[in-house]
Motif scaffolding. Sequence first.
Motif, PDB file in Angstrom:
ATOM      1  N   ALA A  32       1.069  -0.959  -0.286  1.00 52.58           N
ATOM      2  CA  ALA A  32      -0.073  -0.015  -0.293  1.00 52.58           C
ATOM      3  C   ALA A  32       1.076   1.437   0.007  1.00 52.58           C
ATOM      4  O   ALA A  32       1.673   1.219   0.226  1.00 52.58           O
ATOM      5  CB  ALA A  32      -0.938   0.432   0.848  1.00 52.58           C
ATOM      6  N   ASP A  33       0.601   1.897  -0.431  1.00 54.38           N
ATOM      7  CA  ASP A  33       1.182   3.918  -1.012  1.00 54.38           C
ATOM      8  C   ASP A  33       0.970   4.114   0.748  1.00 54.38           C
ATOM      9  O   ASP A  33       1.190   4.973   1.371  1.00 54.38           O
ATOM     10  CB  ASP A  33       0.900   4.374  -1.794  1.00 54.38           C
ATOM     11  N   LEU A  34      -0.493   3.768   1.774  1.00 50.60           N
ATOM     12  CA  LEU A  34      -0.599   4.331   3.070  1.00 50.60           C
ATOM     13  C   LEU A  34      -1.653   3.290   3.662  1.00 50.60           C
ATOM     14  O   LEU A  34      -2.430   2.823   2.727  1.00 50.60           O
ATOM     15  CB  LEU A  34      -1.192   5.534   2.179  1.00 50.60           C
ATOM     16  N   VAL A  35      -1.483   3.547   4.813  1.00 47.60           N
ATOM     17  CA  VAL A  35      -2.835   2.464   5.549  1.00 47.60           C
ATOM     18  C   VAL A  35      -3.066   3.850   6.572  1.00 47.60           C
ATOM     19  O   VAL A  35      -2.686   4.203   7.265  1.00 47.60           O
ATOM     20  CB  VAL A  35      -1.791   1.329   6.494  1.00 47.60           C
ATOM     21  N   VAL A  36      -5.009   4.106   6.511  1.00 43.47           N
ATOM     22  CA  VAL A  36      -5.908   3.887   7.409  1.00 43.47           C
ATOM     23  C   VAL A  36      -6.351   3.480   8.383  1.00 43.47           C
ATOM     24  O   VAL A  36      -6.030   2.598   8.340  1.00 43.47           O
ATOM     25  CB  VAL A  36      -6.087   4.769   6.630  1.00 43.47           C
ATOM     26  N   ILE A  37      -6.592   3.911   9.604  1.00 38.61           N
ATOM     27  CA  ILE A  37      -6.954   3.839  10.994  1.00 38.61           C
ATOM     28  C   ILE A  37      -7.701   4.784  10.987  1.00 38.61           C
ATOM     29  O   ILE A  37      -7.282   6.145  11.343  1.00 38.61           O
ATOM     30  CB  ILE A  37      -5.968   3.476  11.683  1.00 38.61           C
ATOM     31  N   SER A  38      -9.233   4.648  11.106  1.00 40.89           N
ATOM     32  CA  SER A  38     -10.270   5.600  11.833  1.00 40.89           C
ATOM     33  C   SER A  38     -10.541   5.346  12.253  1.00 40.89           C
ATOM     34  O   SER A  38     -12.124   5.416  12.655  1.00 40.89           O
ATOM     35  CB  SER A  38     -11.356   4.940  10.294  1.00 40.89           C
ATOM     36  N   GLY A  39     -10.081   5.378  13.727  1.00 43.11           N
ATOM     37  CA  GLY A  39     -10.154   5.756  15.211  1.00 43.11           C
ATOM     38  C   GLY A  39     -10.239   4.380  15.819  1.00 43.11           C
ATOM     39  O   GLY A  39     -10.661   3.389  15.228  1.00 43.11           O
ATOM     40  N   ASP A  40     -10.415   4.939  17.441  1.00 46.95           N
ATOM     41  CA  ASP A  40     -10.765   3.807  17.925  1.00 46.95           C
ATOM     42  C   ASP A  40      -9.893   2.306  17.939  1.00 46.95           C
ATOM     43  O   ASP A  40      -9.780   1.148  17.972  1.00 46.95           O
ATOM     44  CB  ASP A  40     -12.380   3.439  18.154  1.00 46.95           C
ATOM     45  N   LEU A  41      -8.399   3.164  17.869  1.00 50.03           N
ATOM     46  CA  LEU A  41      -7.449   2.432  18.261  1.00 50.03           C
ATOM     47  C   LEU A  41      -7.195   2.044  19.523  1.00 50.03           C
ATOM     48  O   LEU A  41      -6.696   0.599  19.839  1.00 50.03           O
ATOM     49  CB  LEU A  41      -5.841   3.028  17.981  1.00 50.03           C
ATOM     50  N   THR A  42      -7.609   2.081  20.400  1.00 47.56           N
ATOM     51  CA  THR A  42      -7.732   1.749  22.479  1.00 47.56           C
ATOM     52  C   THR A  42     -10.029   1.308  22.694  1.00 47.56           C
ATOM     53  O   THR A  42     -10.270   2.203  22.088  1.00 47.56           O
ATOM     54  CB  THR A  42      -7.158   2.372  22.807  1.00 47.56           C
ATOM     55  N   GLN A  43      -9.436   0.514  23.370  1.00 47.05           N
ATOM     56  CA  GLN A  43     -10.607   0.092  24.174  1.00 47.05           C
ATOM     57  C   GLN A  43     -11.242   1.154  25.158  1.00 47.05           C
ATOM     58  O   GLN A  43     -12.497   1.864  25.664  1.00 47.05           O
ATOM     59  CB  GLN A  43     -11.088  -1.049  24.982  1.00 47.05           C
ATOM     60  N   ARG A  44     -10.066   1.617  25.902  1.00 50.21           N
ATOM     61  CA  ARG A  44     -10.382   2.591  27.119  1.00 50.21           C
ATOM     62  C   ARG A  44      -9.029   4.113  27.223  1.00 50.21           C
ATOM     63  O   ARG A  44      -9.263   4.333  27.942  1.00 50.21           O
ATOM     64  CB  ARG A  44     -10.458   1.676  28.250  1.00 50.21           C
ATOM     65  N   ALA A  45      -8.626   4.024  26.048  1.00 52.40           N
ATOM     66  CA  ALA A  45      -7.739   5.327  26.150  1.00 52.40           C
ATOM     67  C   ALA A  45      -6.688   5.112  27.276  1.00 52.40           C
ATOM     68  O   ALA A  45      -6.106   5.811  27.511  1.00 52.40           O
ATOM     69  CB  ALA A  45      -8.553   6.751  26.275  1.00 52.40           C
ATOM     70  N   ARG A  46      -6.572   3.380  27.982  1.00 53.77           N
ATOM     71  CA  ARG A  46      -5.221   3.053  28.882  1.00 53.77           C
ATOM     72  C   ARG A  46      -3.914   3.216  28.278  1.00 53.77           C
ATOM     73  O   ARG A  46      -4.060   3.145  27.079  1.00 53.77           O
ATOM     74  CB  ARG A  46      -5.678   2.563  29.493  1.00 53.77           C
ATOM     75  N   HIS A  47      -3.261   4.032  29.046  1.00 57.03           N
ATOM     76  CA  HIS A  47      -1.240   4.428  27.760  1.00 57.03           C
ATOM     77  C   HIS A  47      -1.121   2.607  28.063  1.00 57.03           C
ATOM     78  O   HIS A  47      -0.822   2.484  27.148  1.00 57.03           O
ATOM     79  CB  HIS A  47      -0.398   4.635  29.504  1.00 57.03           C
ATOM     80  N   HIS A  48      -1.513   1.510  28.334  1.00 58.88           N
ATOM     81  CA  HIS A  48      -1.187   0.287  27.650  1.00 58.88           C
ATOM     82  C   HIS A  48      -1.542  -0.160  26.403  1.00 58.88           C
ATOM     83  O   HIS A  48      -1.344  -0.777  26.135  1.00 58.88           O
ATOM     84  CB  HIS A  48      -1.245  -1.085  28.959  1.00 58.88           C
TER      85      HIS A  48
END
Length: 263
Positions: A32-48
């Motif tokens: 790919a020329d670009l990989v897009v991630i459209s949000g919600d990388l985490t479940q509860r926005a915790r550091h780990h």
Amino acid sequence: MSRIIHLSDLHFGRDRPDLLGPLLASVNGLNADLVVISGDLTQRARHHQFEDAKQFIDKVTAPILTVPGNHDIPLHRPITRFLIPFRRYKRWINPDLTPQFETDDMVVVGINSVDRFAWQAGRLSTRRLKHACAAMERAPKHKARIIVMHHPLEHPIYTKKKPARGAKKALDQLLSGGADMILSGHLHAWHAENFKVTSGTHSAVQLHAGTTLSTRLRGEPNDFNVIDISPTSFDIQRLSFDEENQRFKTTEARQFSRASLKS
């Protein structure tokens, strides 16, 4: 021709570790020329959880463009959510909440659709929309103009969630600004079609990814999208996880004529 891979709703903290290897093998093998991630990388926005997301991103060989989702700001820490909602996202993922990426034949613009005061619903502010439209207007006319946000601006009839506040107005503005395709997630359901509304004679493709890694399925498999952009068309493949063979494989294919999107 350019190729975009569209992931969404990874939900590290509620992810499937068994999918990480097959996903990385598939993504990195697609050139790919670009990989897009459209949000919600985490479940509860915790550091780990952000740390796990960052480790995943670091293993992707293509350039990455991300936008935050509503799960990427703290839900159960209201003071943090109201005052500094994106501090952890900026630290671990990207300090830029409105990223851009450009090649010879496309310009991709991220919009932050998260509303700290209405955690799930989302919001498209005037300032955010003006920024995106200005970026599209600066691009030469031949380039595909692609918007990335977490919250969809139109929902399929089968979903119970409501679109983000101001979604119709935002869609009108983005179409008037020249958007050809809008990538989103949030619903954990795959969907690809032209928007029902147009701005004059200009229409656009809406493409929702389901959830790429999460256990929070909505009766559909984990999936992601591959978008091939040519001067005449958007060619879209949906790659879904095959439990039996433990790999992602094409389960849907759609083509949208770019000529039909504009007069």
